[in-house]
Design a protein around this motif. Sequence first.
Motif, short mmCIF file in Angstrom:
data_model
loop_
_atom_site.label_atom_id
_atom_site.label_comp_id
_atom_site.label_asym_id
_atom_site.label_seq_id
_atom_site.Cartn_x
_atom_site.Cartn_y
_atom_site.Cartn_z
N GLU A 80 0.84 -1.21 0.00
CA GLU A 80 0.00 0.00 0.00
C GLU A 80 0.86 1.25 0.00
OE1 GLU A 80 -3.07 -0.29 -0.43
OE2 GLU A 80 -3.50 -2.35 0.16
N THR A 112 -0.86 7.01 8.35
CA THR A 112 -1.74 8.18 8.45
C THR A 112 -2.25 8.57 7.07
OG1 THR A 112 -0.62 9.00 10.42
CG2 THR A 112 -1.88 10.60 9.15
N LEU A 158 -4.90 6.10 5.89
CA LEU A 158 -6.18 6.28 6.59
C LEU A 158 -6.99 7.44 6.02
CD1 LEU A 158 -5.00 5.56 10.22
CD2 LEU A 158 -6.78 4.30 8.99
N GLU A 159 -6.34 8.32 5.29
CA GLU A 159 -7.04 9.46 4.67
C GLU A 159 -7.69 9.09 3.34
OE1 GLU A 159 -4.01 12.40 4.41
OE2 GLU A 159 -4.02 12.86 6.56
N ARG A 160 -7.44 7.86 2.87
CA ARG A 160 -8.05 7.43 1.60
C ARG A 160 -9.54 7.22 1.76
NH1 ARG A 160 -4.57 2.53 -0.81
NH2 ARG A 160 -6.69 2.12 -1.59
N ALA A 206 -10.97 3.39 0.95
CA ALA A 206 -10.44 2.24 1.69
C ALA A 206 -11.54 1.29 2.12
CB ALA A 206 -9.68 2.73 2.92
N GLU A 207 -11.26 -0.02 2.02
CA GLU A 207 -12.17 -1.03 2.53
C GLU A 207 -12.13 -1.03 4.06
OE1 GLU A 207 -14.19 -2.92 0.85
OE2 GLU A 207 -13.54 -2.23 -1.13
N PRO A 208 -13.24 -1.35 4.73
CA PRO A 208 -13.26 -1.32 6.20
C PRO A 208 -12.18 -2.19 6.84
CG PRO A 208 -15.49 -1.46 5.35
CD PRO A 208 -14.60 -1.60 4.17
N ASP A 241 -9.29 -2.97 5.59
CA ASP A 241 -8.00 -2.31 5.42
C ASP A 241 -7.85 -1.15 6.38
OD1 ASP A 241 -7.10 -3.98 3.37
OD2 ASP A 241 -8.10 -2.77 1.83
N ARG A 242 -8.92 -0.38 6.52
CA ARG A 242 -8.86 0.79 7.42
C ARG A 242 -8.60 0.35 8.85
NH1 ARG A 242 -10.17 5.78 6.44
NH2 ARG A 242 -11.26 5.23 4.51
N TRP A 277 -4.91 -0.61 9.12
CA TRP A 277 -4.04 0.56 9.12
C TRP A 277 -4.11 1.30 10.45
CZ3 TRP A 277 -6.46 2.35 3.88
CH2 TRP A 277 -6.00 1.50 2.85
N GLY A 278 -5.31 1.36 11.00
CA GLY A 278 -5.46 2.06 12.29
C GLY A 278 -4.67 1.40 13.40
#
Length: 413
Positions: free
Chosen positions: A150, A302, A305-307, A310-312, A314-315, A318-319
């Motif tokens: 990513e 970070t 996460l602003e995309r 993004a699929e849930p 993936d988010r 990333w979080g």
Amino acid sequence: SGPLIVTATVVVPAIIAAVETRYVFPERVAAIRDRLNEGLSSGRYDNPERGVFAELLSADLRASSEDGHMYLVNDPAQYAAAIASEGDVFDNPELQAIWAAAARRSNNGLTDMRILPGNVRYLRINQFHWVADRTGQAYHDAMRSLRDGEAVIIDLRRNGGGDHAAVRYLLSHFMKPDQLDITFLEAGEEPVQSRTLDHLPAGRLVGKPLYVLTSRQVGSAAEAFAYDVQQFRLGTLVGGTTGGAANNNTFVPIAPGFMLSVSYGRPVHPVSGTNWEGVGVSPDVAVDPTTALEAATALALTGLLERADAEPVDRAGWGWARVGAEARLHPVTLAPESLQRLTGNYGGRIIELENGVLFWRRSTGGRYRLTPLNNDNPFAVEGGGDRLPTPLTGEVMEVYRVEEPAPATFPRS
């Protein structure tokens, strides 16, 4: 090592002669000559160990020229190879064999590839080797791995430089084909342009979020890549200012077993109209280089996460990965009594405290160290495979997995 067989009165004049013949800036030659002659007459170079002798000469060469590519190394093997055939050292088959062997031992300088949490891809390049018909394949394999990430982190913090061919090959993956990336100037010669390559087996990574880690140890060709990333706005530099050695250098054999690096040309960048000689490349985000990987990882996550697309799943990944990166930047320490309150049996998942550290012991025999991420009681599961950070409250244990949108919850019995 061993005693110096040929005296400094022979070595120093040979160095001065090479500088007078080859050095890119004639106006600096007098200062170099004066500094070396002063060292010779003062006895500063008299009869030390060979490596120390080379260090003393290197210090004076750099101080008098203000050029990071001016130095002397004690290398009898390369010296013997260099004098074995006439012509330019870069066309010398004996030297090329030595350099190719060094490249093979280090996977052409590509010394570490990893998938970081959040599918951030990491590549460490410790030197820009280039061996025809070999190095390109190593970069091809690395680029295929980076392409599926990513975001990309390229670590140059230990890279002192190398061959421009490797820099051009790497850079081409992040730019369009046939773009001017730099021009090399040499007195009495026509300018030489370097342009990005047309064909790349792994394809291009144009637009991929890119972070490059830098430090004072980054020099020469490694600085060129960092400078390109910054000037062409291809990504973000994270870490410290680089060493400031931009000039093109070649090597001259100096009897009885030394190699002199001497600058013969200089690069000019198409965006800035200049280069990084003497000043280095300043990072976009200045941090202690020892923490640059964690800082770049947090920045990359970070950004992800602003995309908006993004699929849930993936988010969520990333979080949690960003929480982990921030925890590595700012380690959390919990009091022993707080940790003790979290121990117990959570549906067959045993949490136990040992020497101030929490461990998760499974009924199947697996045992994982738990590292606190913040004061809200989520823990990173060391060696936990696809498990994301695990919150513990003392009442329940939540287990997240990469492909599952919601956690499994286990009350303490």
